[in-house]
Design an enzyme around this catalytic site. Structure first.
Site, short mmCIF file in Angstrom:
data_model
loop_
_atom_site.label_atom_id
_atom_site.label_comp_id
_atom_site.label_asym_id
_atom_site.label_seq_id
_atom_site.Cartn_x
_atom_site.Cartn_y
_atom_site.Cartn_z
N TYR A 7 0.85 -1.18 0.00
CA TYR A 7 0.00 0.00 0.00
C TYR A 7 0.89 1.23 0.00
O TYR A 7 1.92 1.23 -0.67
CB TYR A 7 -1.02 -0.06 1.16
N ARG A 32 -8.56 10.95 -7.97
CA ARG A 32 -7.66 11.66 -7.06
C ARG A 32 -6.91 10.60 -6.26
O ARG A 32 -7.18 10.38 -5.11
CB ARG A 32 -8.53 12.52 -6.15
N GLU A 72 -13.41 5.14 -2.47
CA GLU A 72 -11.99 5.43 -2.27
C GLU A 72 -11.46 6.33 -3.36
O GLU A 72 -11.65 6.06 -4.55
CB GLU A 72 -11.25 4.07 -2.32
N ASN A 132 0.15 12.08 2.54
CA ASN A 132 0.87 10.98 1.89
C ASN A 132 1.17 11.35 0.45
O ASN A 132 0.44 12.15 -0.13
CB ASN A 132 -0.01 9.72 1.89
P1 NAD Z 1 -8.37 16.87 -0.59
O1 NAD Z 1 -7.85 17.20 -1.93
O2 NAD Z 1 -9.79 16.51 -0.42
O3 NAD Z 1 -8.05 18.08 0.41
C1 NAD Z 1 -6.84 18.78 0.44
C2 NAD Z 1 -7.14 20.16 0.99
O4 NAD Z 1 -5.91 20.83 1.27
C3 NAD Z 1 -7.89 21.05 0.02
O5 NAD Z 1 -8.91 21.71 0.73
C4 NAD Z 1 -6.83 22.03 -0.45
O6 NAD Z 1 -7.40 23.26 -0.79
C5 NAD Z 1 -5.99 22.16 0.79
N1 NAD Z 1 -4.63 22.65 0.56
C6 NAD Z 1 -3.77 22.32 -0.41
N2 NAD Z 1 -2.62 22.99 -0.25
C7 NAD Z 1 -2.75 23.74 0.83
C8 NAD Z 1 -1.90 24.66 1.52
N3 NAD Z 1 -0.68 24.92 1.09
N4 NAD Z 1 -2.37 25.26 2.61
C9 NAD Z 1 -3.61 25.01 3.06
N5 NAD Z 1 -4.45 24.15 2.47
C10 NAD Z 1 -4.02 23.52 1.37
O7 NAD Z 1 -7.46 15.69 -0.05
P2 NAD Z 1 -7.74 14.77 1.24
O8 NAD Z 1 -8.42 13.52 0.88
O9 NAD Z 1 -8.35 15.60 2.29
O10 NAD Z 1 -6.25 14.37 1.60
C11 NAD Z 1 -5.31 15.36 1.96
C12 NAD Z 1 -4.02 14.69 2.37
O11 NAD Z 1 -4.25 13.88 3.51
C13 NAD Z 1 -3.44 13.78 1.28
O12 NAD Z 1 -2.07 14.02 1.14
C14 NAD Z 1 -3.66 12.40 1.82
O13 NAD Z 1 -2.61 11.53 1.47
C15 NAD Z 1 -3.66 12.63 3.30
N6 NAD Z 1 -4.41 11.59 4.00
C16 NAD Z 1 -3.80 10.93 5.00
C17 NAD Z 1 -4.45 9.93 5.67
C18 NAD Z 1 -3.77 9.22 6.80
O14 NAD Z 1 -2.67 9.54 7.11
N7 NAD Z 1 -4.38 8.28 7.43
C19 NAD Z 1 -5.73 9.59 5.30
C20 NAD Z 1 -6.36 10.29 4.26
C21 NAD Z 1 -5.69 11.30 3.62
#
Ligand code: NAD
Length: 554
Positions: A106, A159, A248, A411
Site C-alpha cells: 500500500y 484523485r 476510495e 501521503n
Molecule cells: P483533498 O484534496 O480533499 O483536500 C486537500 C485540501 O488541502 C484542500 O482543501 C486544499 O485546498 C488544501 N490545501 C492544499 N494545499 C494547501 C496549503 N498549502 N495550505 C492550506 N491548504 C491547502 O485531499 P484529502 O483527501 O483531504 O487528503 C489530503 C491529504 O491527507 C493527502 O495528502 C492524503 O494523502 C492525506 N491523508 C492521509 C491519511 C492518513 O494519514 N491516514 C488519510 C487520508 C488522507
C-alpha cells in the site's frame, strides 16, 4: 481416466480442476506443496519438481527473493506475481511479515504502482466498469466469478492518493485496500471485489500515453456521471445485497455527494473521509494521555479542508457532542486553514462542506499567523502540501504548549507537512508526532522517539470485518467513533513512553479483531444487524477470519 474428486473448500467453491488447470488456479494452487497423494489424484505428476515442500519451506525460498528486489516497486510487482500464482502463499507471506509488507503493498508503493500501471500490468484483477457500460452495468457485474462478495472497494481514479487523476490506472488502490482487508482483518479474498469506474480521465498526458489502458477521453461529468454511479450502486445491491461498498479516492465533490446520498440508504462508507477521521481521532485520544489535555478541551487547527480534514472535524464534533458538548461548542474546537487562509464566516469562496466550520474571526492568511492567534493544542496536516509545517510554525506550537501535537498526515512521505525529525528538532523533542506515511525513529540529544503512523489500515479492515460478521445494513459514524476509542485503548503505556500514539503495526490483526467485535456490537445494539446475534461475538469474529492455510484436496 479417474475423475477428479470434488471437495467443499472452506468457501463456496469445488475443485473440478486437474493438472495444469489446477496449477494455474491461484486460489487452489499450492505449487510444490501439493502432496504425493494430491499429485496422483489430480494428474500433477511430472508437472512439478519432485520434492514436496511445506508452506514454510516455500516462504523461506520466496522471501529472500522479495527482499533482494532493488526497489519497493519491484517488490510490489514480485509479490503481485506471487498472488497471481498462489493466493494462499501470498497471504501467508504478507501476514507473517505484515509490517514489512504493508509499505510495499500500500502507501507509498501503491501510488507508484498506479502511475506505472501500464508497464507493470500482467494479469487483469478486479472489475472495470466503464462509461460505455451505461445501461448494462448489471450484466457486467454478473461476470464477476464469485457470488458471495462482502467487501467492495470502488474508485473512479479521480484523485489517487496525493497524485491526482490517474483514471483507470487507479485500480491499484482498490486492489491494495482489499489486500489489507484480508491481510489485516482476515476478510476472505474471494469475498473481496476491487472495482474501478472508468469514466475517462482529465489527465491529458495519461490519455495520450500509448501505455494507458483506460478510456482515452475526458471524464464524464454531471448527470451522466451520477446516472452511471447510481446504476452501479443499484446493481451492487441486487447482485451482492450483503456487500459493504467502500468509496476510495473520488474527487472532493463526488466523494461528499455520494456519501451524503447513500450513507443512510445502503451499507457504505468513504475511507478517505471516515476511516481517516477515525484513525486521527484515535491518535488525538492517545495524545491526550501524553499531554494531559483531554479532547473536550483541545483546540484543533487543520491545514487542509478537504475530505480528510472535514471528515476528521465531523467525527471529532460527533464524539464531543456524544460526550455532552453542544454542536456549536464542539465545532468551535475545530479550525481550518485552507489554501486561501483561515476558514472564517466572512469568506464568500467556501464550498458547502467547509461552511459548517467557518467561525467568526478576522481573516488570517497564513498558518503561522493562525497558530499564533488560536494557540491550537494540535495541528493536523491534511493538505497534501509538503514543508508547510515550517520550523516557525513548529516553534510557535512549542512556545504555546509543553507537548504540542503535530500530525503530518499527508501521503506519500514526500508530501508530509514536515518530517518526524523536523518536528522533534524544532520542538526540542516535545512534539507528540504522528504521520500518514511511516518515518524511522529519530534520535535527538541521546533520546530516541518512535513516530506513530496514523494509518487508516488500523481502522477500515476491522470496521469492514465487524460489518460483515453482523451483516450490518449500514456503516455509521458511531461505528467509526467506537473504532477510534477501541484503537486508542490498545495503545500501551510503553507505546506512549516512546512517543507513539498508535500501537505497533505488528499488532494490526489483533487490533482489527477487537475493532470488529466493537463495530459488530454497535450493529446489534442499533438494530442494524441482518443476522442473529451469535452467543459469543468475539468467537464469531475470530471464526470469520481467513487464515492462509493449505487445505487437503484428498
Ligand atoms: P483533498 O484534496 O480533499 O483536500 C486537500 C485540501 O488541502 C484542500 O482543501 C486544499 O485546498 C488544501 N490545501 C492544499 N494545499 C494547501 C496549503 N498549502 N495550505 C492550506 N491548504 C491547502 O485531499 P484529502 O483527501 O483531504 O487528503 C489530503 C491529504 O491527507 C493527502 O495528502 C492524503 O494523502 C492525506 N491523508 C492521509 C491519511 C492518513 O494519514 N491516514 C488519510 C487520508 C488522507
Amino acid at each position: 481416466m479417474m475423475a477428479a474428486p470434488t471437495y467443499a473448500l472452506p468457501y463456496d467453491r469445488r475443485v473440478h480442476k486437474r493438472g495444469a488447470d489446477l496449477l494455474n488456479d491461484p486460489v487452489l494452487n499450492k505449487g510444490t506443496a501439493f502432496t504425493e497423494a494430491e499429485r496422483e489424484a489430480y494428474g500433477l505428476q511430472g508437472l512439478l519438481p519432485p520434492r514436496v515442500t511445506t508452506q514454510q519451506e516455500q516462504l523461506d525460498r520466496f522471501l529472500p527473493g522479495v527482499r533482494a528486489r532493488p526497489t519497493l516497486l519491484d517488490r510490489y510487482a514480485y509479490l503481485v506475481s506471487l498472488a497471481d500464482r498462489n493466493v494462499t502463499l501470498f497471504y501467508r507471506l504478507v501476514i507473517d511479515n505484515l509490517e514489512e509488507m504493508m509499505p510495499v503493498l500500500y502507501t507509498p508503493t501503491v501510488g507508484q504502482a498506479c502511475e506505472q500501471f501500464g508497464h507493470i500490468f500482467r494479469r487483469s484483477r478486479g472489475l472495470f466498469i466503464t462509461a460505455d457500460h451505461r445501461g448494462r452495468v448489471r450484466e457486467v457485474l454478473a461476470n464477476w466469478p464469485h457470488a458471495d462478495v462482502r467487501m467492495i472497494v470502488v474508485t473512479d481514479g479521480a484523485r489517487i492518493l496525493g497524485l491526482g487523476d490517474l483514471g483507470a490506472n487507479g485500480m491499484g488502490i482498490p486492489i491494495g485496500k482489499l489486500t489489507l482487508y484480508t491481510a489485516c482483518a482476515g476478510v476472505s479474498p474471494h469475498q473481496c471485489l476491487p472495482v474501478t469506474i472508468d469514466v475517462g480521465t482529465d489527465n491529458v498526458a495519461l490519455r495520450e500515453s500509448p501505455t494507458y489502458m483506460g478510456l482515452p477521453r475526458p471524464r464524464l461529468q454531471g448527470e451522466a456521471y451520477d446516472a452511471l454511479m447510481t446504476e452501479f450502486i443499484e446493481a451492487v445491491q441486487e447482485r451482492f445485497p450483503l456487500a459493504c461498498l467502500q468509496f476510495e479516492d473520488f474527487g472532493n465533490h463526488n466523494a461528499f455527494h455520494l456519501l451524503e446520498t447513500w450513507r443512510d440508504r445502503i451499507c457504505t462508507f468513504n475511507d478517505d473521509i471516515q476511516g481517516t477521521a477515525s484513525v486521527t481521532l484515535a491518535g488525538l485520544l492517545s495524545a491526550a494521555r501524553i499531554t494531559g489535555v483531554p479532547l473536550e478541551q483541545m483546540r484543533l487547527l487543520f491545514l487542509g479542508a478537504g475530505e480528510a480534514g472535514i471528515g476528521i472535524g465531523d467525527l471529532v464534533v460527533e464524539s464531543l457532542v456524544a460526550g455532552g458538548l453542544s454542536e456549536a461548542e464542539a465545532r468551535q474546537r475545530c479550525w481550518f486553514v485552507d489554501s486561501r487562509g483561515l476558514v472564517v464566516r466572512s469568506r464568500t469562496d467556501l464550498a458547502e462542506h467547509k461552511r459548517r466550520f467557518a467561525h467568526e474571526h478576522a481573516p488570517v492568511s497564513s498558518l503561522l499567523e493562525a497558530v499564533e492567534e488560536l494557540r491550537p493544542h494540535a495541528i493536523i496536516g491534511v493538505s497534501g502540501t509538503p514543508n508547510t509545517f515550517t520550523p516557525d510554525v513548529l516553534q510557535a506550537m512549542a512556545r504555546h504548549h509543553a507537548r504540542p501535537i503535530v500530525l503530518a498526515l499527508s501521503n506519500p512521505t514526500s508530501k508530509a507537512e514536515c518530517t518526524a525529525e523536523q518536528a522533534y528538532a524544532a520542538t526540542g523533542g516535545r512534539a507528540v508526532f504522528a504521520s500518514g506515511s511511516p518515518f524511522d525513529p529519530v534520535t535527538l540529544d541521546g533520546r530516541t522517539f518512535v513516530p506513530g503512523q496514523g494509518n487508516n489500515a488500523y481502522i477500515f479492515p476491522g470496521v469492514g470485518l465487524g460489518v460483515i460478521v453482523a451483516e450490518s445494513a449500514r456503516v455509521t459514524e458511531e461505528m467509526f467513533a467506537v473504532a477510534a476509542r477501541t484503537l486508542a485503548a490498545m495503545v500501551s503505556e510503553e507505546d506512549l513512553a516512546m512517543g507513539r500514539i498508535y500501537p505497533s503495526l505488528s499488532r494490526i490483526r489483533e487490533v482489527s479483531r477487537v475493532i470488529a467485535v466493537a463495530v459488530a456490537e454497535v450493529a446489534y445494539t442499533r438494530g442494524l444487524a441482518r443476522r442473529p446475534r451469535p452467543d459469543d461475538l468475539a468467537q464469531a469474529v475470530l471464526d470469520a477470519m481467513y487464515e492462509p492455510e493449505y487445505h487437503s484436496l484428498v
